[in-house]
Design a protein around this motif. Structure first.
Motif, mmCIF file in Angstrom:
data_model
loop_
_atom_site.group_PDB
_atom_site.id
_atom_site.type_symbol
_atom_site.label_atom_id
_atom_site.label_comp_id
_atom_site.label_asym_id
_atom_site.label_seq_id
_atom_site.Cartn_x
_atom_site.Cartn_y
_atom_site.Cartn_z
ATOM 1 N N CYS A 4 0.834 -1.133 0.065
ATOM 2 C CA CYS A 4 -0.067 -0.054 0.059
ATOM 3 C C CYS A 4 0.786 1.317 -0.002
ATOM 4 O O CYS A 4 1.746 1.294 0.853
ATOM 5 N N GLU A 6 -0.013 5.297 0.604
ATOM 6 C CA GLU A 6 -0.784 6.131 1.137
ATOM 7 C C GLU A 6 -0.645 7.236 0.185
ATOM 8 O O GLU A 6 0.398 7.886 0.229
ATOM 9 N N THR A 7 -1.810 7.855 -0.380
ATOM 10 C CA THR A 7 -1.727 9.234 -1.222
ATOM 11 C C THR A 7 -2.164 10.136 -0.406
ATOM 12 O O THR A 7 -3.060 10.281 0.161
ATOM 13 N N THR A 10 -5.780 12.621 -0.292
ATOM 14 C CA THR A 10 -7.166 11.643 -0.570
ATOM 15 C C THR A 10 -7.384 10.909 0.079
ATOM 16 O O THR A 10 -6.642 10.088 0.542
ATOM 17 N N GLY A 12 -8.913 6.895 0.428
ATOM 18 C CA GLY A 12 -9.141 5.770 -0.047
ATOM 19 C C GLY A 12 -10.507 5.040 0.251
ATOM 20 O O GLY A 12 -11.044 5.433 1.552
ATOM 21 N N HIS A 68 -7.291 -2.469 -0.966
ATOM 22 C CA HIS A 68 -7.100 -0.966 -0.763
ATOM 23 C C HIS A 68 -7.455 -0.251 -2.111
ATOM 24 O O HIS A 68 -6.526 -0.541 -3.005
ATOM 25 N N ARG A 70 -7.363 3.628 -4.147
ATOM 26 C CA ARG A 70 -6.974 4.942 -3.791
ATOM 27 C C ARG A 70 -6.973 5.582 -5.468
ATOM 28 O O ARG A 70 -6.696 4.985 -6.334
ATOM 29 N N SER A 72 -5.003 9.288 -7.096
ATOM 30 C CA SER A 72 -4.174 10.159 -6.665
ATOM 31 C C SER A 72 -4.708 11.598 -6.797
ATOM 32 O O SER A 72 -4.263 12.652 -6.223
ATOM 33 N N THR A 75 -10.936 12.019 -4.054
ATOM 34 C CA THR A 75 -11.508 10.964 -3.108
ATOM 35 C C THR A 75 -12.426 10.034 -3.939
ATOM 36 O O THR A 75 -13.450 10.448 -4.637
#
Length: 104
Positions: A4, A6-7, A10, A12, A68, A70, A72, A75
Motif C-alpha cells: 500500500c 498512502e496518497t 485523498t 481511499g 485498498h 485509492r 491520486s 476521493t
C-alpha cells in the motif's frame, strides 16, 4: 504483507471480501488471482482473517482479504470500486471454486 502507498490528501476506500475456499487453497493462490486482475485503482491488499468452523462445511475455510483503493487526484466513491470487488468475487468463484461469505 500489504502493498500500500498512502496518497497524501485523498481518502481511499478499503473493502473486505470473505471467500470460502477449499482448505488446500493457499494465500499465494488468492494473491496471484487478485494480481492477475489488475483491478482499477487497487493499490494493494492483505489477508486479515482466516476462519474455520463447522458452519462452513467440511474441508473449507474462509479467507478475508482487505482491498485498498485509492485515486491520486480525488476521493473515490463507493460505487467506483463496487465493480472491481464484484470482478474479484466472480474470478474467485470461477478459478478457486470460492463462495462469497456474507455477514449474517
Amino acid at each position: 504483507a500489504a502493498m500500500c502507498m498512502e496518497t497524501a490528501g485523498t481518502a481511499g476506500i478499503d473493502r473486505d471480501l470473505s471467500l470460502i475456499v477449499p482448505e488446500p487453497t493457499s494465500w499465494a493462490q488468492i494473491e496471484q488471482m487478485a494480481q492477475g486482475l489488475n483491478l482499477d485503482r487497487c493499490v494493494g491488499w492483505e489477508m486479515v482473517d482466516i476462519f474455520r468452523g463447522k458452519q462452513l462445511g467440511e474441508g473449507k475455510k474462509s479467507v478475508t482479504l482487505r482491498l485498498h483503493f485509492r485515486d491520486s487526484d480525488r476521493t473515490l466513491r463507493h460505487e467506483e470500486v463496487d465493480p472491481q470487488v464484484e470482478l474479484l468475487a466472480e474470478r474467485a468463484k470461477s478459478t478457486l471454486g470460492a463462495e462469497i461469505r456474507t455477514a449474517s
